[in-house]
Design a protein around this motif. Structure first.
Motif, mmCIF file in Angstrom:
data_model
loop_
_atom_site.group_PDB
_atom_site.id
_atom_site.type_symbol
_atom_site.label_atom_id
_atom_site.label_comp_id
_atom_site.label_asym_id
_atom_site.label_seq_id
_atom_site.Cartn_x
_atom_site.Cartn_y
_atom_site.Cartn_z
ATOM 1 N N VAL A 173 0.836 -1.197 0.000
ATOM 2 C CA VAL A 173 0.000 0.000 0.000
ATOM 3 C C VAL A 173 0.875 1.253 0.000
ATOM 4 O O VAL A 173 0.563 2.259 -0.645
ATOM 5 C CB VAL A 173 -0.950 -0.002 1.218
ATOM 6 C CG1 VAL A 173 -1.617 1.357 1.406
ATOM 7 C CG2 VAL A 173 -2.014 -1.070 1.061
ATOM 8 N N ALA A 174 2.023 1.129 0.664
ATOM 9 C CA ALA A 174 2.929 2.271 0.732
ATOM 10 C C ALA A 174 3.418 2.665 -0.661
ATOM 11 O O ALA A 174 3.806 3.827 -0.888
ATOM 12 C CB ALA A 174 4.098 1.932 1.647
ATOM 13 N N GLU A 175 3.418 1.675 -1.587
ATOM 14 C CA GLU A 175 3.896 1.971 -2.951
ATOM 15 C C GLU A 175 2.865 2.744 -3.772
ATOM 16 O O GLU A 175 3.173 3.263 -4.830
ATOM 17 C CB GLU A 175 4.241 0.655 -3.666
ATOM 18 C CG GLU A 175 5.547 0.050 -3.177
ATOM 19 C CD GLU A 175 5.753 -1.363 -3.739
ATOM 20 O OE1 GLU A 175 5.022 -1.726 -4.683
ATOM 21 O OE2 GLU A 175 6.616 -2.079 -3.199
ATOM 22 N N LEU A 176 1.602 2.778 -3.283
ATOM 23 C CA LEU A 176 0.554 3.461 -4.055
ATOM 24 C C LEU A 176 0.758 4.977 -3.992
ATOM 25 O O LEU A 176 1.297 5.501 -3.010
ATOM 26 C CB LEU A 176 -0.837 3.123 -3.475
ATOM 27 C CG LEU A 176 -1.252 1.638 -3.452
ATOM 28 C CD1 LEU A 176 -2.642 1.505 -2.845
ATOM 29 C CD2 LEU A 176 -1.238 1.053 -4.857
ATOM 30 N N SER A 177 0.281 5.633 -5.051
ATOM 31 C CA SER A 177 0.322 7.099 -5.051
ATOM 32 C C SER A 177 -0.797 7.623 -4.149
ATOM 33 O O SER A 177 -1.679 6.873 -3.741
ATOM 34 C CB SER A 177 0.121 7.625 -6.470
ATOM 35 O OG SER A 177 -1.230 7.448 -6.850
ATOM 36 N N PRO A 184 -8.781 5.960 4.417
ATOM 37 C CA PRO A 184 -7.350 6.118 4.156
ATOM 38 C C PRO A 184 -6.872 7.561 4.365
ATOM 39 O O PRO A 184 -5.752 7.758 4.826
ATOM 40 C CB PRO A 184 -7.184 5.707 2.711
ATOM 41 C CG PRO A 184 -8.399 4.925 2.384
ATOM 42 C CD PRO A 184 -9.490 5.385 3.272
ATOM 43 N N GLU A 185 -7.737 8.538 4.104
ATOM 44 C CA GLU A 185 -7.252 9.915 4.202
ATOM 45 C C GLU A 185 -6.939 10.308 5.646
ATOM 46 O O GLU A 185 -6.220 11.251 5.904
ATOM 47 C CB GLU A 185 -8.243 10.924 3.578
ATOM 48 C CG GLU A 185 -9.630 10.903 4.152
ATOM 49 C CD GLU A 185 -10.555 10.024 3.304
ATOM 50 O OE1 GLU A 185 -11.747 10.326 3.269
ATOM 51 O OE2 GLU A 185 -10.074 9.042 2.685
ATOM 52 N N ASN A 186 -7.530 9.549 6.645
ATOM 53 C CA ASN A 186 -7.263 9.856 8.051
ATOM 54 C C ASN A 186 -6.146 8.996 8.610
ATOM 55 O O ASN A 186 -5.892 8.971 9.783
ATOM 56 C CB ASN A 186 -8.509 9.609 8.899
ATOM 57 C CG ASN A 186 -9.610 10.586 8.525
ATOM 58 O OD1 ASN A 186 -9.312 11.626 7.921
ATOM 59 N ND2 ASN A 186 -10.830 10.246 8.843
ATOM 60 N N ARG A 187 -5.575 8.250 7.771
ATOM 61 C CA ARG A 187 -4.670 7.238 8.305
ATOM 62 C C ARG A 187 -3.275 7.410 7.723
ATOM 63 O O ARG A 187 -3.109 7.517 6.529
ATOM 64 C CB ARG A 187 -5.224 5.881 7.881
ATOM 65 C CG ARG A 187 -4.543 4.729 8.560
ATOM 66 C CD ARG A 187 -5.091 3.435 7.960
ATOM 67 N NE ARG A 187 -4.275 2.344 8.408
ATOM 68 C CZ ARG A 187 -4.589 1.566 9.435
ATOM 69 N NH1 ARG A 187 -5.735 1.751 10.031
ATOM 70 N NH2 ARG A 187 -3.788 0.602 9.797
ATOM 71 N N ALA A 188 -2.329 7.416 8.588
ATOM 72 C CA ALA A 188 -0.947 7.482 8.105
ATOM 73 C C ALA A 188 -0.485 6.072 7.823
ATOM 74 O O ALA A 188 -0.536 5.222 8.703
ATOM 75 C CB ALA A 188 -0.057 8.112 9.170
ATOM 76 N N VAL A 189 -0.110 5.827 6.576
ATOM 77 C CA VAL A 189 0.303 4.459 6.227
ATOM 78 C C VAL A 189 1.822 4.360 6.151
ATOM 79 O O VAL A 189 2.456 5.231 5.612
ATOM 80 C CB VAL A 189 -0.309 4.041 4.873
ATOM 81 C CG1 VAL A 189 0.148 2.638 4.496
ATOM 82 C CG2 VAL A 189 -1.814 4.091 4.980
ATOM 83 N N LEU A 221 -8.536 3.647 -3.439
ATOM 84 C CA LEU A 221 -8.604 2.371 -2.714
ATOM 85 C C LEU A 221 -9.547 2.467 -1.500
ATOM 86 O O LEU A 221 -10.377 1.575 -1.263
ATOM 87 C CB LEU A 221 -7.194 1.978 -2.256
ATOM 88 C CG LEU A 221 -7.097 0.695 -1.403
ATOM 89 C CD1 LEU A 221 -7.587 -0.524 -2.179
ATOM 90 C CD2 LEU A 221 -5.672 0.472 -0.933
ATOM 91 N N GLY A 222 -9.418 3.564 -0.795
ATOM 92 C CA GLY A 222 -10.292 3.788 0.375
ATOM 93 C C GLY A 222 -11.752 3.699 -0.008
ATOM 94 O O GLY A 222 -12.548 3.077 0.696
ATOM 95 N N HIS A 223 -12.098 4.315 -1.132
ATOM 96 C CA HIS A 223 -13.505 4.286 -1.567
ATOM 97 C C HIS A 223 -13.902 2.901 -2.036
ATOM 98 O O HIS A 223 -15.020 2.458 -1.780
ATOM 99 C CB HIS A 223 -13.713 5.317 -2.698
ATOM 100 C CG HIS A 223 -13.690 6.731 -2.193
ATOM 101 N ND1 HIS A 223 -14.788 7.352 -1.658
ATOM 102 C CD2 HIS A 223 -12.679 7.634 -2.130
ATOM 103 C CE1 HIS A 223 -14.474 8.583 -1.298
ATOM 104 N NE2 HIS A 223 -13.175 8.772 -1.568
#
Lengths: 206, 628
Positions: free
Chosen positions: A134-138, A201-206, A145-147
């Motif tokens: 997931v870290a590799e995603l832009s 995902p927008e609230n989450r630090a990955v 992805l979150g949606h």
């Protein structure tokens, strides 16, 4: 198989029994010794005495849960009183047995703990692998992805993110490739299993 | 003097009176009893019966008794209208009052028995007390009663006359005209026929004034017998006792009567109906009924025997010697003899002599008794100490279970492992041998735990001997250690080297120490775990005694509590019995030792006890701290 007990004689006897039925056993006379000498990341389970001077059984379990290698703990005790039992089971003890519990009960408990450790370990590995990918995603792909894992259709995602539907489709193709999954269904299952996307995902630090 | 004696008597009687008072004061379940008299309440017979029935019922009852009393006065108000009024009056008055029993006293007839129950709640049991010669009433559908039916002892009284006055040749019989009067008269007439050589004369058709005049003129060899007189020849209501009181003093010959109510009127006496006795019988019946026996199960008591009773003053008047009295006669109105009038003085003087003798004897006896009492106290003390010890072991039980489960668990696991080793083709005998060594060691360990406890469970007499306190302290600490581990208290031990042995009983001293250790740990319940520590010290004092200290860093003892801390039943703990320290002090006293407490400078409390060195039965003086 890690055994922690301040009573040397009992420690030796349990080690012998578990060794005899085929486990590879490491014995420690106190919790400090266990944390100092046991290598992290090793699979297995802990059999610990509840009442020990210094760090007692419950404190050992607490420390273990916070560590990178939260092994399941089976407590053995000279006499289990109700408050201690409740407290131990609440903080996730695999089992709670008296020192004179029948052999089969002890071995069954160890077996269960081992299985649980295996499961947990697999889950943790997958989780780790997934978060690495997931870290590799832009940033935009993570948004999409979150949606997706929340079950939204492409049109809805496009409207929400104010982008073209075709752009959404493109992002999704990239996501499945980068995360090495075959379908959205598998993606959702993975997300569910690892608990990775429980919060948006927008609230989450990955 | 009499006052003094009364006082002394009261002193003797008071504790009993108090005890009775408390027994009787059961206010939770009062019994309500209604007494109904068919005649006036103040008739002598009725007064006697009421008094004795009440006294009898109060004597044995543990309930509070509430008596209600009514009288219909049927002789003076004979009209049916009056009867109806009385019926309605009872009905209305007791409508809201729960009753446990009704006792009806009937002399004239059975109207009360027949009619009155309808005025009362149907389930109230009744007792009839009947004094007349009428046939017992048949009351169809009325099973709720039992009773005492008293007949006049006509035969007995006629015999009594000849006992006292064998010279009697003529008996004048007086009788009233009511139905009940007539029944008695019939029996007198019947009896008279069986007496030969004596003339019976029945004055049944004379007015009262005629009787009065004629009675004055009777000659020697004659007596008057008054039967039942409820109604005179003119139909006026009258009472037998009234007739006796009017006639007897004036009559020229002795007057005999059938009821105790007429004794005292001037009549000589008779084989009379004893109303006191009748009241007691009724009271006994009442007790059974109140205790729950159904009245249908208590048979009706029929009495026909009288009690020989005379008026002492009338005996003097007619010169009748008391040797003539039949055995068991009751003599009334006899003046007191010297002994009776000055008895208290005589008793007091005698008492003085006796008291002196008793004091001397008591002093002799006391010495022996004191010795026995001391032995008894010692025995009780030993028992109590044992009970306290066992209860203390109970507190340790949870920790001891742990202490035992440890080696037993190890033995089990080792045995299981050995079984598996021996199942293989090439058993690892070396390992099995090591296991067996471990098993033996763990067995010994478990045995030691049991041995340590066992001596404390034994009931034994105080046996003083040479005591190795180091060994004792270490052993006791071992016993308390598992409990300390559970409570997360650090136990520390400070022992001076080269200590001489002490004098004492091992089990009892161990009990004192264990009690102090457990108390100390209790005192640290509320302080943070990191600070919970208890130190046991063993040392020799400057005066050569052996001293054990137990020091906690707990919540301490307030100065107020410190004053009472060794007293029995004093406890600051919510679940404490308050016996531990009291027993400890007793044990120390029995050892010739001492125990005391002192608040620590910083926090917590130190308890200290000292024992004499071996060979001494008392600690050497000088070690006790001042009162500071």
């Amino acid at each position: 198989m890690f055994i922690v007990d301040d009573d040397a004689s009992f420690l030796r006897s349990v080690s012998r029994l578990l060794g005899a039925v085929g486990y590879s056993v490491e014995a420690f006379v106190c919790a400090q010794d266990f944390f100092a000498r046991s290598a992290p990341e090793r699979p297995g389970c802990v059999v610990a005495d509840l009442q020990m001077p210094g760090i007692n059984g419950l404190q050992l379990q607490e420390a273990l849960l916070r560590s990178a290698n939260p092994l399941p703990v089976i407590f053995l005790t000279g006499q289990g009183d109700i408050p201690t039992t409740v407290s131990a089971m609440r903080s996730g003890a695999e089992d709670f047995l008296t020192k004179r519990a029948p052999r089969d009960e002890l071995l069954a408990a160890v077996e269960r703990a081992m299985e649980r450790d295996g499961r947990e370990r697999q889950r943790r590995v997958r989780h780790l692998e997934l978060s690495r990918r997931v870290a590799e995603l832009s940033v935009r792909e993570k948004e999409v992805l979150g949606h997706v894992v929340r079950g939204q259709m492409n049109k809805e995602i496009a409207a929400d993110l104010k982008i073209n539907v075709r752009t959404v489709k493109l992002h999704r193709t990239n996501i499945t490739r980068k995360l090495n999954v075959q379908s959205v269904a598998e993606l959702t299952r993975l997300a569910d299993e690892t608990g990775l996307f429980k919060t948006p995902p927008e609230n989450r630090a990955v | 003097m009499a006052g003094l004696l009364t006082f002394a008597w009261m002193c003797i009687m008071t504790p009993r009176a108090v005890a009775q008072g408390t027994e009787g004061a059961n206010f939770s379940s009062a019994k309500h009893v209604l007494l109904i008299f068919s005649e006036a309440r103040d008739l002598p017979g009725n007064v006697m019966m009421e008094q004795s029935v009440r006294a009898e019922m109060l004597k044995n009852s543990t309930n509070r008794m509430e008596f209600f009393t009514e009288s219909m006065d049927a002789a003076r108000f004979p009209s049916p209208r009056h009867y109806r009024l009385f019926h309605d009056y009872i009905k209305n008055k007791y409508a809201g009052q729960s009753l446990d029993l009704v006792i009806m006293f009937m002399a004239r007839d059975f109207m009360l028995a027949r009619e009155l129950p309808t005025a009362l709640a149907s389930n109230v049991p009744s007792i009839f007390v009947v004094v007349n010669d009428l046939d017992a009433p048949v009351l169809p559908g009325h099973q709720q009663y039992t009773g005492v039916f008293q007949r006049f002892d006509v035969q007995g009284t006629i015999q009594f006359i000849f006992h006292l006055q064998p010279e009697t040749r003529r008996v004048v019989v007086l009788s009233g005209t009511s139905k009940a009067d007539q029944a008695v008269l019939d029996r007198i007439a019947d009896t008279s026929r069986s007496v030969d050589g004596v003339d019976f004369e029945f004055w049944t058709n004379r007015s009262m004034s005629e009787i009065y005049e004629d009675a004055k003129k009777l000659t020697a060899g004659t007596v008057i017998l008054i039967g039942s007189m409820q109604r005179d020849v003119s139909g006026e209501p009258i009472y037998t006792s009234q007739v006796a009181r009017m006639l007897a003093p004036a009559a020229s010959v002795p007057v005999y009567v059938l009821g105790a109510g007429s004794v005292g009127s001037g009549a000589l006496g008779g084989d009379v109906v004893d109303f006191d006795d009748l009241g007691v019988s009724a009271g006994k019946l009442a007790e059974r009924v109140l205790a729950g026996t159904p009245t249908s199960q208590i048979p009706i008591e029929m009495k026909s025997n009288g009690v020989p009773m005379v008026d002492w003053r009338a005996m003097q008047r007619w010169h009748i010697k008391s040797s003539r009295l039949p055995a068991g006669s009751l003599v009334r109105y006899q003046p007191q003899s010297l002994w009776e009038s000055h008895g208290d003085f005589i008793v007091l003087v005698g008492f003085g002599f006796l008291a002196q003798a008793i004091t001397i004897a008591a002093l002799l006896v006391q010495r022996g008794r004191q010795r026995r009492a001391e032995a008894e106290i010692l025995k009780q003390r030993t028992e109590l100490a044992h009970v306290a010890r066992v209860s203390m072991m109970g507190q340790l039980a949870s920790a001891l279970t742990h202490e035992l489960n440890q080696p037993l668990g190890a033995i089990l696991r080792n045995a299981e492992a050995a079984e598996i080793y021996l199942q293989g083709d090439q058993p690892n005998l070396e390992e099995v041998r090591a296991i067996l060594t471990d098993i033996r060691r763990d067995d010994k360990r478990a045995g030691n735990v049991i041995d340590r406890m066992r001596s404390l469970f034994k009931r034994q007499k105080l046996a003083s001997g040479t005591l190795d306190l180091r060994d004792l302290v270490e052993d006791t600490m071992a016993m308390a250690r598992p409990d300390a581990a559970q409570r997360q208290v650090r136990l520390k031990l400070e022992i001076s080297p080269h200590l001489p042995p002490a004098q004492g009983d091992r089990v009892h001293v161990q009990q004192v120490l264990l009690n102090l250790i457990l108390n100390g740990m209790d005192a640290m319940k509320t302080i943070p775990k990191s600070r919970r520590s208890l130190t046991v010290g063993l040392d020799k004092t400057a005066n050569g005694n052996l001293q054990v200290t137990v020091s906690d860093c707990g919540t301490g003892v307030t100065p107020d509590d410190a004053v009472h801390i060794f007293e029995p039943f004093f406890s600051t703990k919510s679940n404490g019995m308050g016996m531990g320290l009291a027993i400890s002090r007793t044990i120390m006293e029995a050892h010739g030792g001492e125990i005391w407490m002192k608040s620590n400078a910083m926090e917590g409390t130190t308890f200290t006890f000292i024992l004499p060195p071996s060979g001494f039965d008392k600690v050497r003086p000088g070690d006790l701290p001042g009162l500071s």
